[in-house]
Design a protein around this motif. Structure first.
Motif, short mmCIF file in Angstrom:
data_model
loop_
_atom_site.label_atom_id
_atom_site.label_comp_id
_atom_site.label_asym_id
_atom_site.label_seq_id
_atom_site.Cartn_x
_atom_site.Cartn_y
_atom_site.Cartn_z
N PHE A 116 0.83 -1.20 0.00
CA PHE A 116 0.00 0.00 0.00
C PHE A 116 0.87 1.25 0.00
O PHE A 116 1.94 1.28 0.62
N ALA A 117 0.40 2.28 -0.70
CA ALA A 117 0.99 3.61 -0.67
C ALA A 117 2.50 3.54 -0.91
O ALA A 117 2.94 3.07 -1.95
N ALA A 118 3.31 4.03 0.04
CA ALA A 118 4.76 4.05 -0.16
C ALA A 118 5.35 2.65 -0.30
O ALA A 118 6.42 2.49 -0.88
N GLY A 119 4.65 1.63 0.21
CA GLY A 119 5.11 0.26 -0.01
C GLY A 119 4.99 -0.14 -1.46
O GLY A 119 5.87 -0.81 -2.02
N ASN A 132 1.97 -12.38 -5.38
CA ASN A 132 1.28 -13.57 -4.89
C ASN A 132 -0.14 -13.58 -5.47
O ASN A 132 -0.90 -12.64 -5.24
N PRO A 133 -0.53 -14.61 -6.21
CA PRO A 133 -1.87 -14.62 -6.81
C PRO A 133 -2.98 -14.91 -5.81
O PRO A 133 -4.17 -14.78 -6.16
N HIS A 134 -2.64 -15.30 -4.60
CA HIS A 134 -3.64 -15.74 -3.63
C HIS A 134 -3.83 -14.79 -2.45
O HIS A 134 -4.79 -14.95 -1.69
N ARG A 135 -2.93 -13.83 -2.28
CA ARG A 135 -3.02 -12.97 -1.10
C ARG A 135 -2.48 -11.59 -1.43
O ARG A 135 -1.43 -11.45 -2.07
N GLY A 136 -3.19 -10.56 -0.99
CA GLY A 136 -2.65 -9.21 -1.05
C GLY A 136 -3.25 -8.33 -2.14
O GLY A 136 -3.59 -8.81 -3.22
N PHE A 137 -3.37 -7.05 -1.82
CA PHE A 137 -3.81 -6.04 -2.77
C PHE A 137 -2.70 -5.02 -2.98
O PHE A 137 -1.87 -4.79 -2.11
N LEU A 138 -2.74 -4.37 -4.14
CA LEU A 138 -1.88 -3.23 -4.42
C LEU A 138 -2.77 -2.00 -4.47
O LEU A 138 -3.80 -1.98 -5.15
N CYS A 139 -2.37 -0.95 -3.75
CA CYS A 139 -3.27 0.19 -3.61
C CYS A 139 -2.50 1.46 -3.26
O CYS A 139 -1.55 1.43 -2.48
N LEU A 140 -2.93 2.58 -3.87
CA LEU A 140 -2.54 3.91 -3.41
C LEU A 140 -3.74 4.49 -2.67
O LEU A 140 -4.73 4.87 -3.29
N LYS A 175 -8.35 2.36 -5.85
CA LYS A 175 -8.75 0.98 -6.13
C LYS A 175 -7.72 0.00 -5.56
O LYS A 175 -6.51 0.22 -5.65
N ARG A 176 -8.21 -1.06 -4.99
CA ARG A 176 -7.35 -2.15 -4.53
C ARG A 176 -7.26 -3.20 -5.63
O ARG A 176 -8.25 -3.87 -5.95
N PHE A 177 -6.09 -3.33 -6.20
CA PHE A 177 -5.88 -4.25 -7.31
C PHE A 177 -5.53 -5.64 -6.81
O PHE A 177 -4.59 -5.82 -6.03
N THR A 178 -6.29 -6.62 -7.26
CA THR A 178 -5.90 -8.01 -7.03
C THR A 178 -4.71 -8.34 -7.93
O THR A 178 -4.34 -7.56 -8.82
N ALA A 179 -4.14 -9.50 -7.73
CA ALA A 179 -2.98 -9.90 -8.53
C ALA A 179 -3.33 -9.98 -10.02
O ALA A 179 -2.58 -9.50 -10.87
#
Length: 271
Positions: A116-119, A132-140, A175-179
């Motif tokens: 998330f964000a700066a990560g 990881n296709p099974h866990r986690g979102f990418l998001c600003l 938006k929270r992007f899935t893998a």
């Protein structure tokens, strides 16, 4: 082949970074700073030292970063620490980002969980990303907590994303992007874990790319806009101050015009 541990560095107060070699000349930095790998000065200092050790002590190869915390790659800044630490951006965060962005060998962020964000920005500073296709979102999520983007925070997405539509969705919709969505939009280069990441390294012959000695210099030129912003913190802060002053001036003028319009409307209603 057995995985060799090259070194471990502490992250105060309770974390660490471990460097292992899953393949010859492949350097895996696994960072673990509970609870969610926030980018605070102690973690940043340890990452910078780890990058120096890999570059100056071992042969050129490939650098992979990942998290030892299953749920998170990095949850962004420790915002309160960031704003309370004098010089945090020019002296801590930006040097880390510049170092990763221009590192003299191929770099891959292996996103095991949320970024998330700066990560997510740290992940974008790498050359390649696997999620990881099974866990986690990418998001600003700066929109959600009311933090403006500084110049290099925006420019890295202009540099790296293939579509301004994706950039708009990240910034203005949080938006929270899935893998699968991140792969489709070009935010990541592949899906999987360490096995898939190492297969990619082999297929792309990445371990040889840094041998000529110009890999980092090529990236400095490729990403010159972001590098320039990272190197010119003071200039960008003066620009932000000018923009804030202009915004306040426009607001004052706008409110004055609205007040005048309201007076005219009241006068007309009495006729």
């Amino acid at each position: 082949m057995a995985v060799e541990t090259l070194f471990t560095l502490p992250i105060q107060p309770t974390g660490d970074i471990t460097c292992t070699t899953p393949l010859p000349k492949v350097y895996l930095l696994t960072f673990n700073s509970p609870p969610d790998n926030r980018l605070q000065p102690n973690l940043i200092e340890a990452l910078l030292l780890a990058l120096d050790i890999v570059e100056y002590k071992y042969p050129k190869g490939v650098l992979i970063t990942t998290s030892g915390i299953q749920k998170f790659y990095s949850n962004g800044l420790d915002y309160e620490t960031a704003i309370k630490t004098p010089g945090f951006f020019p002296n801590n965060l930006y040097p880390l980002w510049r170092r990763v962005l221009t590192y003299p060998m191929p770099t891959i962020s292996l996103l095991n969980g949320h970024a998330f964000a700066a990560g997510l920005m740290l992940a974008l500073m790498h050359d390649y990303r696997f999620q990881n296709p099974h866990r986690g979102f990418l998001c600003l999520n700066e929109l959600d907590f009311g933090a403006p983007l500084k110049a290099p925070m925006a420019s890295i997405f202009r540099d790296k994303l293939p579509s301004p539509h994706t950039f708009r969705t990240l910034v203005l919709e949080s938006k929270r992007f899935t893998a699968l969505e991140a792969l489709k939009e070009g935010i990541v280069d592949g899906l999987g874990g360490m096995e898939e990441c190492l297969t990619f390294v082999e297929e792309m012959a990445l371990r040889k790319k840094g041998e000529s000695g110009v890999y980092g210099r090529l990236k400095e030129e490729m990403w010159r806009e972001t590098v320039g912003y990272l190197d010119n913190f003071e200039g960008q802060e003066r620009r932000v101050e000018r923009m804030a002053a202009e915004t306040n001036k426009r607001a004052d003028e706008g409110m004055r015009k609205v007040a005048e319009w309201e007076r005219r409307q009241r006068g007309m209603s009495k006729l």
